[in-house]
Design a protein around this motif. Structure first.
Motif, PDB file in Angstrom:
ATOM      1  N   SER A  45       1.168  -1.076  -0.031  1.00 15.39           N
ATOM      2  CA  SER A  45      -0.020   0.008   0.006  1.00 15.39           C
ATOM      3  C   SER A  45       1.124   1.517  -0.182  1.00 15.39           C
ATOM      4  O   SER A  45       1.753   1.383   0.351  1.00 15.39           O
ATOM      5  N   ILE A  46       0.599   1.894  -1.126  1.00 12.50           N
ATOM      6  CA  ILE A  46       1.352   3.370  -0.679  1.00 12.50           C
ATOM      7  C   ILE A  46       0.815   4.981  -0.729  1.00 12.50           C
ATOM      8  O   ILE A  46      -0.904   4.887  -2.008  1.00 12.50           O
ATOM      9  N   VAL A  47       0.844   5.350   0.057  1.00 13.46           N
ATOM     10  CA  VAL A  47       0.090   6.824   0.671  1.00 13.46           C
ATOM     11  C   VAL A  47       0.642   7.517  -0.350  1.00 13.46           C
ATOM     12  O   VAL A  47       1.655   7.975   0.765  1.00 13.46           O
ATOM     13  N   MET A  48       0.337   8.678  -1.168  1.00 13.53           N
ATOM     14  CA  MET A  48       1.053   9.723  -2.047  1.00 13.53           C
ATOM     15  C   MET A  48       0.745  10.834  -2.006  1.00 13.53           C
ATOM     16  O   MET A  48      -0.601  10.361  -2.096  1.00 13.53           O
ATOM     17  N   PHE A  49       1.287  11.586  -0.856  1.00 11.75           N
ATOM     18  CA  PHE A  49       0.702  13.827  -1.029  1.00 11.75           C
ATOM     19  C   PHE A  49       1.294  14.401  -2.617  1.00 11.75           C
ATOM     20  O   PHE A  49       1.885  14.843  -2.544  1.00 11.75           O
ATOM     21  N   HIS A  50      -0.250  14.881  -3.246  1.00 14.43           N
ATOM     22  CA  HIS A  50       0.046  15.370  -4.458  1.00 14.43           C
ATOM     23  C   HIS A  50      -0.657  16.113  -4.443  1.00 14.43           C
ATOM     24  O   HIS A  50      -1.967  15.962  -4.663  1.00 14.43           O
ATOM     25  N   SER A  51      -0.591  17.560  -5.581  1.00 12.23           N
ATOM     26  CA  SER A  51      -1.854  18.105  -5.638  1.00 12.23           C
ATOM     27  C   SER A  51      -2.848  17.471  -6.768  1.00 12.23           C
ATOM     28  O   SER A  51      -3.943  18.000  -6.433  1.00 12.23           O
ATOM     29  N   ASN A  52      -2.704  16.782  -7.380  1.00 13.19           N
ATOM     30  CA  ASN A  52      -2.770  15.960  -8.957  1.00 13.19           C
ATOM     31  C   ASN A  52      -2.351  14.948  -9.158  1.00 13.19           C
ATOM     32  O   ASN A  52      -1.067  14.785  -8.940  1.00 13.19           O
ATOM     33  N   ARG A  53      -3.170  14.122  -9.322  1.00 10.43           N
ATOM     34  CA  ARG A  53      -2.721  12.494 -10.349  1.00 10.43           C
ATOM     35  C   ARG A  53      -0.889  12.809 -11.112  1.00 10.43           C
ATOM     36  O   ARG A  53      -0.605  12.517 -11.227  1.00 10.43           O
ATOM     37  N   GLY A  54      -1.492  13.850 -11.765  1.00  7.16           N
ATOM     38  CA  GLY A  54      -0.348  14.503 -13.029  1.00  7.16           C
ATOM     39  C   GLY A  54       1.231  14.447 -12.021  1.00  7.16           C
ATOM     40  O   GLY A  54       2.070  14.721 -12.966  1.00  7.16           O
ATOM     41  N   ASP A  55       0.903  15.444 -10.794  1.00  6.86           N
ATOM     42  CA  ASP A  55       2.053  15.389 -10.121  1.00  6.86           C
ATOM     43  C   ASP A  55       3.347  13.891 -10.071  1.00  6.86           C
ATOM     44  O   ASP A  55       4.047  14.574  -9.416  1.00  6.86           O
ATOM     45  N   VAL A  56       2.087  12.831  -9.873  1.00  7.55           N
ATOM     46  CA  VAL A  56       3.228  11.797  -9.338  1.00  7.55           C
ATOM     47  C   VAL A  56       3.810  11.269 -10.749  1.00  7.55           C
ATOM     48  O   VAL A  56       4.075  11.176 -11.648  1.00  7.55           O
ATOM     49  N   ILE A  57       4.920  11.279  -9.797  1.00  2.15           N
ATOM     50  CA  ILE A  57       5.986  10.772 -10.742  1.00  2.15           C
ATOM     51  C   ILE A  57       5.911   9.332 -11.282  1.00  2.15           C
ATOM     52  O   ILE A  57       5.940   8.388 -10.262  1.00  2.15           O
ATOM     53  N   LEU A  58       5.851   9.219 -12.214  1.00  4.58           N
ATOM     54  CA  LEU A  58       5.902   7.517 -12.892  1.00  4.58           C
ATOM     55  C   LEU A  58       4.830   6.677 -12.361  1.00  4.58           C
ATOM     56  O   LEU A  58       4.664   5.435 -11.774  1.00  4.58           O
ATOM     57  N   PHE A  59       3.092   7.471 -12.369  1.00  8.15           N
ATOM     58  CA  PHE A  59       2.485   6.948 -12.054  1.00  8.15           C
ATOM     59  C   PHE A  59       2.279   5.479 -12.619  1.00  8.15           C
ATOM     60  O   PHE A  59       1.762   4.531 -12.379  1.00  8.15           O
ATOM     61  N   GLU A  60       2.131   5.645 -13.820  1.00 12.90           N
ATOM     62  CA  GLU A  60       1.799   4.491 -14.209  1.00 12.90           C
ATOM     63  C   GLU A  60       2.540   3.302 -14.333  1.00 12.90           C
ATOM     64  O   GLU A  60       2.185   2.065 -14.201  1.00 12.90           O
ATOM     65  N   ASP A  61       3.954   3.270 -13.868  1.00 12.47           N
ATOM     66  CA  ASP A  61       5.069   2.421 -13.257  1.00 12.47           C
ATOM     67  C   ASP A  61       4.243   1.851 -12.121  1.00 12.47           C
ATOM     68  O   ASP A  61       4.338   0.465 -12.032  1.00 12.47           O
ATOM     69  N   PHE A  62       4.013   2.602 -11.770  1.00 11.61           N
ATOM     70  CA  PHE A  62       2.909   2.173  -9.863  1.00 11.61           C
ATOM     71  C   PHE A  62       1.983   1.360  -9.900  1.00 11.61           C
ATOM     72  O   PHE A  62       1.729  -0.582 -10.065  1.00 11.61           O
ATOM     73  N   VAL A  63       1.573   1.577 -11.296  1.00 12.57           N
ATOM     74  CA  VAL A  63      -0.249   0.715 -11.333  1.00 12.57           C
ATOM     75  C   VAL A  63       0.254  -0.329 -12.169  1.00 12.57           C
ATOM     76  O   VAL A  63      -0.278  -1.657 -11.793  1.00 12.57           O
ATOM     77  N   LYS A  64       1.696  -0.431 -13.373  1.00 16.12           N
ATOM     78  CA  LYS A  64       2.041  -2.039 -13.621  1.00 16.12           C
ATOM     79  C   LYS A  64       2.100  -2.195 -12.176  1.00 16.12           C
ATOM     80  O   LYS A  64       2.279  -3.947 -12.578  1.00 16.12           O
ATOM     81  N   MET A  65       3.335  -2.082 -11.644  1.00 18.03           N
ATOM     82  CA  MET A  65       3.773  -3.305 -10.323  1.00 18.03           C
ATOM     83  C   MET A  65       2.200  -3.036  -9.343  1.00 18.03           C
ATOM     84  O   MET A  65       3.003  -4.654  -9.146  1.00 18.03           O
ATOM     85  N   GLY A  66       1.223  -2.888  -9.470  1.00 17.54           N
ATOM     86  CA  GLY A  66       0.524  -3.389  -8.445  1.00 17.54           C
ATOM     87  C   GLY A  66      -0.063  -4.429  -9.208  1.00 17.54           C
ATOM     88  O   GLY A  66      -0.710  -5.598  -8.817  1.00 17.54           O
ATOM     89  N   ALA A  67      -0.163  -4.192 -10.928  1.00 17.44           N
ATOM     90  CA  ALA A  67      -0.756  -5.318 -11.584  1.00 17.44           C
ATOM     91  C   ALA A  67       0.217  -6.962 -11.559  1.00 17.44           C
ATOM     92  O   ALA A  67      -0.213  -7.772 -11.437  1.00 17.44           O
ATOM     93  N   GLU A  68       0.919  -6.466 -11.389  1.00 13.82           N
ATOM     94  CA  GLU A  68       2.214  -7.437 -11.600  1.00 13.82           C
ATOM     95  C   GLU A  68       2.315  -8.551  -9.801  1.00 13.82           C
ATOM     96  O   GLU A  68       2.153  -9.327 -10.412  1.00 13.82           O
ATOM     97  N   LEU A  69       2.197  -7.638  -8.805  1.00 22.93           N
ATOM     98  CA  LEU A  69       1.989  -8.332  -7.799  1.00 22.93           C
ATOM     99  C   LEU A  69       0.976  -8.803  -7.031  1.00 22.93           C
ATOM    100  O   LEU A  69       0.558 -10.294  -6.823  1.00 22.93           O
ATOM    101  N   ASN A  70      -0.385  -8.680  -8.330  1.00 19.41           N
ATOM    102  CA  ASN A  70      -1.679  -9.357  -7.893  1.00 19.41           C
ATOM    103  C   ASN A  70      -1.852 -10.557  -9.094  1.00 19.41           C
ATOM    104  O   ASN A  70      -3.131 -11.021  -9.412  1.00 19.41           O
ATOM    105  N   ALA A  71      -0.322 -10.327 -10.031  1.00 21.10           N
ATOM    106  CA  ALA A  71      -1.218 -11.347 -10.802  1.00 21.10           C
ATOM    107  C   ALA A  71      -1.234 -13.125 -10.528  1.00 21.10           C
ATOM    108  O   ALA A  71      -0.540 -13.425  -9.407  1.00 21.10           O
TER     109      ALA A  71
END
Length: 125
Positions: free
Chosen positions: A99-125
């Motif tokens: 579980s990762i809780v990130m504090f940003h003004s908006n989703r676009g500010d999250v560095i490598l957001f898509e990488d985190f999504v892909k890693m989550g999918a890989e862990l849950n596969a």
């Protein structure tokens, strides 16, 4: 010129023979402006000091929780990449969720957001 010192967290898998950095350019930043203005062939001195207090010694850790924001999420990348790259190691194979809780003004500010999504999918596969 004047020496400038900044601390960056490597993002490669732990114990990997290279050091990979993720650097966000801040136009007013002395170090990032210098780094982003460098030409191929120029060099920059780095000191690498791994955290000696970070030891993952047993397979009892089933859930990881991390909280951070801004460029402070780069250590999360290193931990997630290490867990996923070492599933044969009992210490990392025991991890079933992150579980990762990130504090940003908006989703676009999250560095490598898509990488985190892909890693989550890989862990849950």
């Amino acid at each position: 010129g004047k020496k400038v010192r900044r601390e960056y967290s490597p993002i490669q898998v732990l114990n990997h023979p290279t050091m990979d950095l993720l650097v966000k350019h801040y136009p007013e930043g002395k170090m990032t402006t210098h780094m982003f203005g460098m030409q191929i062939g120029q060099s920059l001195r780095f000191e690498y000091s791994p955290n000696p207090d970070f030891k993952w010694t047993d397979a009892s850790l089933h859930h990881l929780g991390m909280v951070g924001g801004g460029t402070g999420v780069t250590p999360f990348l290193q931990v997630c990449r290490t867990v996923l790259a070492n599933r044969e190691d009992p210490r990392y194979a025991a991890v079933q969720s992150i579980s990762i809780v990130m504090f940003h003004s908006n989703r676009g500010d999250v560095i490598l957001f898509e990488d985190f999504v892909k890693m989550g999918a890989e862990l849950n596969a």
